[in-house]
Scaffold this motif. Structure first.
Motif, PDB file in Angstrom:
ATOM      1  N   VAL A 108      -1.642  13.101  -7.274  1.00 30.84           N
ATOM      2  CA  VAL A 108      -1.670  11.778  -6.412  1.00 30.84           C
ATOM      3  C   VAL A 108      -0.698  12.086  -5.036  1.00 30.84           C
ATOM      4  CG1 VAL A 108      -0.554   9.405  -6.394  1.00 30.84           C
ATOM      5  CG2 VAL A 108      -1.907  10.030  -8.166  1.00 30.84           C
ATOM      6  N   ALA A 109       0.384  12.982  -5.365  1.00 29.89           N
ATOM      7  CA  ALA A 109       1.271  13.066  -4.177  1.00 29.89           C
ATOM      8  C   ALA A 109       0.381  14.188  -3.165  1.00 29.89           C
ATOM      9  CB  ALA A 109       2.545  14.107  -4.769  1.00 29.89           C
ATOM     10  N   ASP A 110      -0.339  14.990  -3.656  1.00 27.92           N
ATOM     11  CA  ASP A 110      -1.005  15.850  -2.845  1.00 27.92           C
ATOM     12  C   ASP A 110      -2.364  15.191  -2.076  1.00 27.92           C
ATOM     13  OD1 ASP A 110      -0.079  18.220  -2.769  1.00 27.92           O
ATOM     14  OD2 ASP A 110      -1.761  19.257  -3.755  1.00 27.92           O
ATOM     15  N   MET A 111      -2.878  14.011  -2.849  1.00 29.92           N
ATOM     16  CA  MET A 111      -4.018  13.277  -2.121  1.00 29.92           C
ATOM     17  C   MET A 111      -3.320  12.526  -1.145  1.00 29.92           C
ATOM     18  SD  MET A 111      -6.020  10.488  -4.477  1.00 29.92           S
ATOM     19  CE  MET A 111      -4.715   9.090  -4.368  1.00 29.92           C
ATOM     20  N   LEU A 112      -2.147  11.742  -1.133  1.00 29.95           N
ATOM     21  CA  LEU A 112      -1.576  10.815  -0.259  1.00 29.95           C
ATOM     22  C   LEU A 112      -1.332  11.741   1.147  1.00 29.95           C
ATOM     23  CD1 LEU A 112       0.490   8.435  -2.403  1.00 29.95           C
ATOM     24  CD2 LEU A 112      -1.813   8.094  -1.178  1.00 29.95           C
ATOM     25  N   LEU A 142      -0.852   3.170  -4.553  1.00 28.61           N
ATOM     26  CA  LEU A 142      -1.946   3.101  -3.453  1.00 28.61           C
ATOM     27  C   LEU A 142      -1.664   1.741  -2.620  1.00 28.61           C
ATOM     28  CD1 LEU A 142      -5.020   3.914  -5.254  1.00 28.61           C
ATOM     29  CD2 LEU A 142      -3.641   5.356  -3.645  1.00 28.61           C
ATOM     30  N   GLU A 143      -1.216   0.900  -3.357  1.00 26.04           N
ATOM     31  CA  GLU A 143      -0.569  -0.405  -2.495  1.00 26.04           C
ATOM     32  C   GLU A 143       0.430   0.005  -1.675  1.00 26.04           C
ATOM     33  OE1 GLU A 143      -1.659  -4.123  -2.599  1.00 26.04           O
ATOM     34  OE2 GLU A 143      -3.337  -2.764  -2.865  1.00 26.04           O
ATOM     35  N   GLU A 144       1.556   0.766  -2.244  1.00 27.61           N
ATOM     36  CA  GLU A 144       2.568   0.965  -1.566  1.00 27.61           C
ATOM     37  C   GLU A 144       2.122   1.991  -0.223  1.00 27.61           C
ATOM     38  OE1 GLU A 144       5.710   2.838  -4.148  1.00 27.61           O
ATOM     39  OE2 GLU A 144       5.873   4.311  -2.623  1.00 27.61           O
ATOM     40  N   ALA A 145       1.126   2.710  -0.576  1.00 29.90           N
ATOM     41  CA  ALA A 145       0.973   3.577   0.758  1.00 29.90           C
ATOM     42  C   ALA A 145      -0.203   2.759   1.554  1.00 29.90           C
ATOM     43  CB  ALA A 145       0.151   4.784   0.000  1.00 29.90           C
TER      44      ALA A 145
END
Ligand SMILES: *[C@@H]1O[C@H](CO)[C@@H](O)[C@H](O)[C@H]1NC(C)=O
Ligand SMILES: *[C@@H]1O[C@H](CO)[C@@H](O)[C@H](O)[C@H]1NC(C)=O
Ligand SMILES: *[C@@H]1O[C@H](CO)[C@@H](O)[C@H](O)[C@H]1NC(C)=O
Length: 488
Positions: A108-112, A142-145
């Motif tokens: 998830v970190a890489d994706m963001l 995802l909401e946070e981002a």
């Protein structure tokens, strides 16, 4: 024209005159509508086709110039634990749970990070653990981002389909490299059992999520809260997918009178050798291995040369034939009916511009490869829905369709050599698409023009391969083309 919507143009009386404007408007419309970013989160037990769906979505998006990437949690997990056994995947195993959690976080970190670049549009998170709490965790991230999301759940209760997936896909999985396939399949079955214990399908309590539930890949689709244009296009694509075994045969029309004269475009008849190819096509098809009792549909463009090429087939097999305007050759506008030498002479700047960026170059009053891809989108949708199809079309169109299935990039696809009198058979497999080529022993001019040349259409070397020989065999999804001769 400026105030007209694409639809106004489309509905105008003089379709031919407005055609180029229509596709131009569509191209601009599509690129604007794609402005948003979205994360697709795959949900489902192992061997339910999640990776297959992810791969197809990525391929489809990239073909339409939307940047997409897959973030596979299994790959991150493998870096820490290369060859885990089934016990590793037991929810009650704290070591395993910790490792899996760390892998999900890394993915998830890489994706963001990847999504920080606004040019990157669609991230596909391909993860197995599918509990409500894990979904909540991803949703909150995802909401946070401030990132739009769409969960894609692939459910499957067709035992045969699952078994096929297990044998076909998982015995080739990196987790099981070098292991006995039967042992690997058994271990994988055990691993699935571990997941089944904790698996939770998306339900009523998750109405706030945007999701698509796909049952038995394309059999039934349930959609919740789809909001924007890109999401609805994706859902439409997912609705059309199926994984029944089938093949797609692709051929250019037989050699035409225009080919002989080195002219592009037009609506010429076949040459006498072109008619020979049409006559031989049923035999070539048989040698390529026709499916037993499975129906086959023939698609052609609306131009005479493809229609004439299909005649022998329709006569021999009586298959249904459809003519598609969308399969017509790339419109070369004011250059229609000219030879490359004439174009280089009369429009030297255009000739150079086309060589510099063939994918984006649009003929005056005509089309570019990019325009062609947009008008081919309905064809691709229909192809995904269909089973066995034989498509008889034109050089640029074959290139675009081939590029879709084989993930050829845009800089290369317009330069691909697609010889006349050659039948291609594309067969989708679990990992990639298998290609076989069957060359008819009827010579034809070569219409391939290397970059920077005005090479006249020349006689291709005498056809020296026997009918039905497999001249190439390769796989899509980025794998190297393997050469394999003499089978079949
Ligand atoms: C799935 O995720 C949940 C929540 O993070 C965890 O409790 C559970 O052990 C995981 N299950 C599997 C099979 O990975
Ligand atoms: C194409 O063939 C048809 C039928 O043989 C003929 O009537 C027509 O004139 C031909 N067209 C051209 C452009 O040669
Ligand atoms: C296509 O071929 C069929 C015969 O197979 C013929 O009846 C029809 O008129 C042709 N159409 C075009 C557009 O050439």
């Amino acid at each position: 024209m400026a105030n007209q919507s694409p639809l106004d143009v489309y509905l105008g009386n003089d379709w031919t005159r407005h055609k180029a404007d229509f596709w131009r408007a569509m191209a601009d419309h599509v690129s604007q509508a794609d402005a948003g970013q979205v994360v697709l989160v795959m949900v489902g037990l192992p061997a339910r086709g999640k990776s297959l769906i992810s791969g197809k979505v990525k391929r489809y998006l990239q073909w339409t110039s939307v940047k997409a990437e897959i973030f596979n949690v299994g790959k991150y997990r493998r870096e820490g634990t290369p060859h885990p056994d089934a016990k590793f995947f037991d929810a009650g195993n704290p070591e395993g749970e910790k490792a899996r959690r760390a892998a999900a976080e890394a993915a998830v970190a890489d994706m963001l990070k990847w999504l920080k670049d606004p040019a990157n549009k669609v991230a596909i998170l391909d993860a197995t653990n599918s509990t409500k709490s894990r979904r909540k965790w991803i949703y909150e991230k995802l909401e946070e981002a401030r990132m739009a999301h769409c969960f894609v759940e692939s459910k499957c209760d067709d035992e045969e389909l699952i078994m096929a997936n297990i044998l076909d896909v998982k015995t080739t999985s990196p987790d099981y490299v070098g292991q006995n396939p039967e042992e690997a399949a058994r271990d994988f079955r055990d691993r699935i059992k571990m997941y089944e214990k904790v698996y939770q399908t998306i339900d009523e309590s998750e109405k706030h999520l945007t999701y698509v539930k796909v049952t038995n890949i394309g059999h039934q689709v349930v959609i919740n809260r789809i909001q924007d244009y890109l999401q609805s296009r994706l859902v439409y694509f997912l609705t059309n997918l199926h994984i029944k075994p089938r093949s797609i045969w692709l051929s250019r029309h037989g050699e035409s009178e225009y080919n002989l004269e080195g002219k592009i475009g037009g609506d010429a008849n076949l040459s006498s050798r072109g008619f020979q190819y049409a006559k031989m096509l049923p035999e070539l098809l048989r040698r390529s291995g026709l499916p037993k009792d499975a129906p086959l549909t023939v698609w052609t463009s609306t131009l005479k040369r493809t229609n004439q090429t299909a005649e022998g087939i329709v006569e021999e097999f009586g298959w249904e034939k459809l003519q598609w305007k969308a399969l017509d050759e790339l419109d070369s506008g004011t250059c229609d009916g000219m030879t490359y030498a004439e174009i280089a002479d009369q429009y030297p700047e255009d000739f150079k511009a086309r060589d510099d960026d063939k994918y984006n170059y649009r003929y005056r009053g005509g089309e570019s490869y990019r325009d062609v891809v947009i008008r081919l989108e309905p064809i691709i949708m229909e192809l995904e829905r269909s089973e066995n199809v034989l498509i008889i079309t034109h050089q640029a169109i074959v290139r675009c369709i081939f590029a879709y299935f084989m993930q050829v990039d845009q800089a290369k696809s317009p330069w691909m050599e697609v010889p006349l009198h050659t039948l291609m058979k594309l067969t989708p497999r679990a990992y990639g698409v298998e290609v076989e080529k069957f060359k008819a022993n009827i010579s034809a001019v070569s219409t391939w023009r290397p970059k920077g040349s005005t090479a006249k259409h020349h006689e291709a070397g005498e056809a020296d391969t026997v009918v039905g020989e497999v001249v190439a065999n390769g796989h899509g999804n980025g794998k190297e083309e393997e050469q394999k001769n003499g089978t079949n």
